[in-house]
Design a protein around this motif. Structure first.
Motif, PDB file in Angstrom:
ATOM      1  N   THR A  55     -20.458  19.948  24.427  1.00  0.00           N
ATOM      2  CA  THR A  55     -21.120  19.224  23.017  1.00  0.00           C
ATOM      3  C   THR A  55     -21.935  18.279  24.619  1.00  0.00           C
ATOM      4  N   ILE A  56     -21.798  17.982  25.375  1.00  0.00           N
ATOM      5  CA  ILE A  56     -22.396  17.237  26.437  1.00  0.00           C
ATOM      6  C   ILE A  56     -23.430  18.116  28.010  1.00  0.00           C
ATOM      7  N   LYS A  57     -22.409  19.013  27.907  1.00  0.00           N
ATOM      8  CA  LYS A  57     -23.131  19.756  28.690  1.00  0.00           C
ATOM      9  C   LYS A  57     -24.144  20.874  27.894  1.00  0.00           C
ATOM     10  N   GLY A  58     -24.364  20.900  26.056  1.00  0.00           N
ATOM     11  CA  GLY A  58     -25.798  21.739  25.888  1.00  0.00           C
ATOM     12  C   GLY A  58     -27.234  20.587  26.096  1.00  0.00           C
ATOM     13  N   LEU A  59     -26.760  19.604  25.452  1.00  0.00           N
ATOM     14  CA  LEU A  59     -27.588  18.558  26.172  1.00  0.00           C
ATOM     15  C   LEU A  59     -28.262  17.973  27.320  1.00  0.00           C
ATOM     16  N   ILE A  60     -27.353  18.037  28.549  1.00  0.00           N
ATOM     17  CA  ILE A  60     -27.720  18.220  29.451  1.00  0.00           C
ATOM     18  C   ILE A  60     -28.342  18.818  29.977  1.00  0.00           C
ATOM     19  N   GLU A  61     -28.363  20.707  29.016  1.00  0.00           N
ATOM     20  CA  GLU A  61     -28.781  22.070  29.748  1.00  0.00           C
ATOM     21  C   GLU A  61     -30.306  21.972  28.774  1.00  0.00           C
ATOM     22  N   ASP A  62     -30.197  21.470  27.686  1.00  0.00           N
ATOM     23  CA  ASP A  62     -31.449  21.166  26.759  1.00  0.00           C
ATOM     24  C   ASP A  62     -32.295  19.404  27.510  1.00  0.00           C
ATOM     25  N   ASP A  63     -31.131  18.755  28.430  1.00  0.00           N
ATOM     26  CA  ASP A  63     -32.406  18.622  29.270  1.00  0.00           C
ATOM     27  C   ASP A  63     -32.794  16.526  28.205  1.00  0.00           C
ATOM     28  N   CYS A  64     -31.570  16.593  27.633  1.00  0.00           N
ATOM     29  CA  CYS A  64     -31.874  15.352  26.621  1.00  0.00           C
ATOM     30  C   CYS A  64     -30.617  13.921  26.859  1.00  0.00           C
ATOM     31  N   ALA A  65     -30.133  14.389  28.251  1.00  0.00           N
ATOM     32  CA  ALA A  65     -29.723  13.066  29.061  1.00  0.00           C
ATOM     33  C   ALA A  65     -30.196  12.322  30.351  1.00  0.00           C
ATOM     34  N   ASP A  66     -31.347  12.899  30.127  1.00  0.00           N
ATOM     35  CA  ASP A  66     -31.859  11.120  31.152  1.00  0.00           C
ATOM     36  C   ASP A  66     -31.509  10.274  30.767  1.00  0.00           C
ATOM     37  N   ASN A  67     -31.405   9.376  29.556  1.00  0.00           N
ATOM     38  CA  ASN A  67     -31.096   8.050  29.681  1.00  0.00           C
ATOM     39  C   ASN A  67     -29.232   8.466  29.036  1.00  0.00           C
ATOM     40  N   ALA A  68     -28.854   6.999  28.691  1.00  0.00           N
ATOM     41  CA  ALA A  68     -27.524   6.538  28.106  1.00  0.00           C
ATOM     42  C   ALA A  68     -27.673   8.026  26.787  1.00  0.00           C
TER      43      ALA A  68
END
Lengths: 291, 238
Positions: free
Chosen positions: B29-42
């Motif tokens: 789940t987190i991997k997907g968010l990181i790859e979609d560039d949604c992980a800049d903030n917390a």
């Protein structure tokens, strides 16, 4: 240690709420138990029942190649059933004929392992081509196959079944049984007991022993006096099956994973020169041992 | 500054966790968010509390480092660590299952589900309900129907003299025999009940008799006591 979670939980914090788990999670858990456990779990609650009866669970219990096997049956109604659970139960309770009615396939109900009954026509029975020694009879009331083999008279009794170990479930201990009957006029089976063996040429060790085809449920100490005492230890006795036939254990074989050997199962009595008659052979069954 | 990339995770109760990206990516789940560039903030995780999240991170850390070529953790050591890790109380275990499911951490989900599966194996429905505090929401008729549909799963094996003959009997029938009933109610989880003092013949008679009792009870007629049922009292009373 005890967690008080968010205010959503109404029950005491000391008690776990399995019911909070999503149905999919419960299915995941149940699929790691066993078919029997999954059926028992149905009686826990509505949610448990839905989870335990899901296709995700029963797909795991079915052998991975069951569809290919069922496709080898000319009359496969099993695949038309609506749920995987029903398919599983159907294949456990009602064996299907495959490979031109030469084999019967079913599942071991408690483990989901593959089982087969090789018809007499699938076996190599020496002299069975000669009508003065063996004849092929049709027993629609008793046999699941179109034909069974009836022994009229031989002094060389030699029955052999072969199958590929890739057809069996991996990492499973199997036992092979001769499924048969004796007519009332049968004779010749009370002297030298036949030798039986189960094994593969590639796999190494072959399990060998003698069997006593005569009357079932005979206590070892009541055995026919003619059989030499030293053979009593290695001799197994027949038992009555639910389908009306007798069966006698021929040996065991542990099927490893990923190997494709030829499994050979043999019954041979050719030493005594004694004439035998009255044996009706339904086939050879291979199923997992219990426990 | 550290050259290792980190992500920030925020639990439902506001706790902040800074985690190496490789560790966090154990969660699909987190991997997907990181790859979609949604992980800049917390990354907010509203379904997971701080306590549970810290455990999940611990698991991910342990399992990431073991796939590291520098790590000397053997499979055995990892298994031992898992066994120790999963030794938590049931509440935590279920929270871990839900978190592993939500965060899609396959290894953790397998581990936690297998642990609960092992607790369920061989147990009766009553035992499962008691263990996990599940309310029985079946009506008596519904429950009866479910049990009937799955009758084979409720059969109990009675074995005589520890030897060959095993009789499969329905649980309701086996309970006709007081001794067996007590064993079942004392949570005798092994489904094979050995009866050392009874021979096959007697056991067959007794079972036939129990069948008649149960059938008679179902048809609401007065059950008649036969000779075999008198034998129940003698050889089977421990």
């Amino acid at each position: 240690m005890m967690e008080k979670e968010s205010g959503e939980r109404n029950s005491s914090p000391l008690v776990a709420e399995l019911s909070e788990l999503a149905e999919g999670c419960i299915s995941d858990i149940v699929s790691l138990t066993s078919p029997k456990d999954a059926c028992r779990a149905c009686a826990v609650s509505h949610k448990f029942r839905a989870a335990a009866e899901s296709n995700a669970v029963w797909e795991k219990f079915l052998p991975s190649d069951y569809q290919a096997i069922v496709a080898r049956s000319s009359s496969s109604d099993s695949l038309n059933l609506t749920s995987k659970k029903q398919i599983y139960l159907s294949l456990s309770d009602n064996p299907i004929l495959i490979d031109d009615s030469k084999k019967s396939f079913f599942l071991d109900k408690s483990s989901g392992k593959k089982c087969y009954l090789l018809a007499a026509r699938e076996l190599c029975i020496i002299w069975s081509g000669s009508p003065q020694y063996w004849r092929w009879i049709s027993l629609p009331e008793e046999s699941r196959f179109p034909e069974a083999a009836e022994l009229l008279d031989v002094c060389w009794l030699d029955i052999c079944g072969t199958m590929s170990t890739s057809m069996l479930s991996p990492k499973t201990n199997y036992a092979a049984y001769l499924v048969y009957k004796l007519t009332e006029e049968a004779y010749g089976f009370d002297h030298l007991p036949p030798t039986v063996s189960v094994g593969t040429t590639e796999g190494g060790e072959v399990c060998k022993q003698t069997v006593f085809l005569g009357q079932p449920a005979v206590e070892p100490n009541q055995q026919d006096q003619i059989v030499p005492p030293q053979q009593q230890q290695h001799t197994s006795h027949p038992s009555q099956r639910k389908d009306g036939w007798l069966e006698i254990k021929l040996g065991e074989y542990f099927n490893e994973e990923g190997k494709d050997y030829e499994l050979q199962i043999r019954l041979l009595e050719g030493e005594s020169r004694q004439w035998k008659s009255g044996l009706i052979v339904e086939g050879i069954e291979i199923r997992p041992t219990k426990g | 500054m550290s050259s290792v990339k980190k992500v920030t995770l925020k639990s439902s109760d506001g706790e902040i966790f800074e985690v190496e990206e490789t560790v966090a990516m154990e969660s699909q789940t987190i991997k997907g968010l990181i790859e979609d560039d949604c992980a800049d903030n917390a990354i907010p995780l509203p379904n997971v509390t701080g306590h549970i999240l810290s455990l999940v991170i611990q698991y991910c850390k342990e399992h990431t480092s073991s796939s590291d070529s520098n790590s000397s953790k053997s499979n055995e050591k990892l298994k031992a660590w898992d066994t120790q890790f999963i030794n938590v109380d049931l509440n935590v275990l279920f929270d871990l299952i839900m978190a592993a499911n939500y965060l899609n951490v396959k290894g953790l989900l397998d581990l936690t589900c297998q642990t609960v599966a092992d607790m369920i194996k061989e147990k009766t429905p009553e035992q499962i309900r008691a263990m996990f505090n599940i309310v029985n929401d079946f009506t008596p008729e519904e429950e009866e129907e479910v049990r009937r549909e799955n009758a084979w799963a409720f059969e109990i094996s009675l074995k005589n003299n520890n030897v060959v003959d095993t009789f499969e009997v329905e649980e309701s029938m086996a309970k006709e025999l007081q001794t067996i009933k007590n064993m079942i109610e004392d949570n005798y989880t092994d489904s094979v009940i050995p009866l050392h003092n009874v021979t096959s013949d007697i056991l067959e008679l007794v079972i036939e008799d129990c069948k008649k009792h149960v059938e008679a009870a179902e048809s609401e007629s007065e059950p008649s006591y036969s000779l075999a049922s008198k034998l129940i009292d003698d050889p089977l009373k421990a």
